[in-house]
Scaffold this active site. Structure first.
Site, PDB file in Angstrom:
ATOM      1  CB  CYS A  94      -1.002  -0.139   1.239  1.00  0.00           C
ATOM      2  SG  CYS A  94      -1.776   1.552   1.673  1.00  0.00           S
ATOM      3  CD  GLU A  95      -0.455   5.526  -3.858  1.00  0.00           C
ATOM      4  OE1 GLU A  95      -1.201   6.376  -3.834  1.00  0.00           O
ATOM      5  OE2 GLU A  95       0.437   5.006  -4.677  1.00  0.00           O
ATOM      6  CG  HIS A  96      -2.671   5.490   1.059  1.00  0.00           C
ATOM      7  ND1 HIS A  96      -3.666   4.865   0.693  1.00  0.00           N
ATOM      8  CD2 HIS A  96      -2.556   6.388   0.389  1.00  0.00           C
ATOM      9  CE1 HIS A  96      -4.277   5.574  -0.185  1.00  0.00           C
ATOM     10  NE2 HIS A  96      -3.266   6.414  -0.727  1.00  0.00           N
ATOM     11  CG  HIS A  97      -0.867   2.826   5.924  1.00  0.00           C
ATOM     12  ND1 HIS A  97      -2.186   2.763   5.377  1.00  0.00           N
ATOM     13  CD2 HIS A  97      -1.211   3.839   7.024  1.00  0.00           C
ATOM     14  CE1 HIS A  97      -2.984   3.729   5.727  1.00  0.00           C
ATOM     15  NE2 HIS A  97      -2.407   4.252   6.877  1.00  0.00           N
ATOM     16  CG  HIS A 163      -6.067  -3.442   0.998  1.00  0.00           C
ATOM     17  ND1 HIS A 163      -5.370  -2.510   0.070  1.00  0.00           N
ATOM     18  CD2 HIS A 163      -6.875  -4.209  -0.023  1.00  0.00           C
ATOM     19  CE1 HIS A 163      -5.913  -2.681  -1.011  1.00  0.00           C
ATOM     20  NE2 HIS A 163      -6.661  -3.554  -1.163  1.00  0.00           N
ATOM     21  CB  CYS A 165      -3.113  -0.279   5.543  1.00  0.00           C
ATOM     22  SG  CYS A 165      -4.427  -0.472   3.899  1.00  0.00           S
TER      23      CYS A 165
END
Length: 207
Positions: A94-97, A163, A165
């Site tokens: 995941c590019e966010h976490h 996911h 995350c």
């Protein structure tokens, strides 16, 4: 022009890339930040291992999916019906976490005179998976790449994934999966072709 842009982007990425030593120092900083001692015996080689693992897990940045689809076959005995590759398992992040996304992709396309080796479709999935991603973007990237390079009558891509995350942090809902889809060409314009794609996927799942 596209080749020039890609070459320029790759050269910029290479020029800006930190050294191996800088990457390892960054891992040591994170270890200290979480309260660990990077100098204790069990962690002495961890920065080197993490840098090596990241180079492998994010190798998609160094590969061009167009290269995988460049070789096609026209001698297919007149075959012009749907080609489906299902259950292409992948691991992404995941590019966010920057935590894992674990799932599988199902790909279908209707050839227009030429087909590509089935392993190439799986490699396209891997190339995009081995980058920081959102599932929505990855689904669209797979479909648009196959459409742009092979120019078939249509492409269908479905991705289902869990996911971490969501499972490891935040709401912490283990087992929840996300389903995304992208359709191009005849799959986008014809509900009947979409339905046939789903029917064949289900048939393969029962086999």
């Amino acid at each position: 022009m596209d080749a020039i842009v890609k070459s320029f982007a790759k050269s910029v990425m290479t020029a800006d890339r930190p050294s191996q030593a800088e990457a390892e120092d960054a891992v040591r900083t994170l270890l200290r930040w979480i309260g660990e001692n990077p100098d204790r015996e069990g962690l002495l080689d961890t920065p080197q291992r993490v840098a090596k693992a990241y180079r492998e897990m994010f190798s998609g940045y160094e590969r061009d999916p167009a290269d995988e689809l460049g070789r096609t076959f026209e001698e297919v005995a007149g075959f012009d019906d749907m080609v489906i590759e299902r259950d292409v398992y992948f691991h992404s992040h995941c590019e966010h976490h920057m935590v894992p996304i674990i799932g599988k992709a199902h790909i279908g396309y209707l050839p227009d005179g030429r087909v590509v080796g089935l392993s190439k479709l799986a490699r396209v999935v891997d190339i995009f998976a081995q980058r920081l991603q959102t599932q929505e973007a990855m689904t669209a990237q797979i479909a648009s790449t196959i459409q742009d390079i092979l120019n078939p009558r249509g492409v269908a891509v479905i991705v289902e994934a869990e996911h971490m995350c969501m499972a490891m942090r935040g709401i912490r809902k283990q087992g929840a999966t996300t389903l995304t889809s992208t359709f191009t060409g005849i799959f986008k314009d014809s509900p009947d072709e979409q339905a046939r794609f789903f029917t064949l996927l289900r048939a393969g799942a029962r086999a």
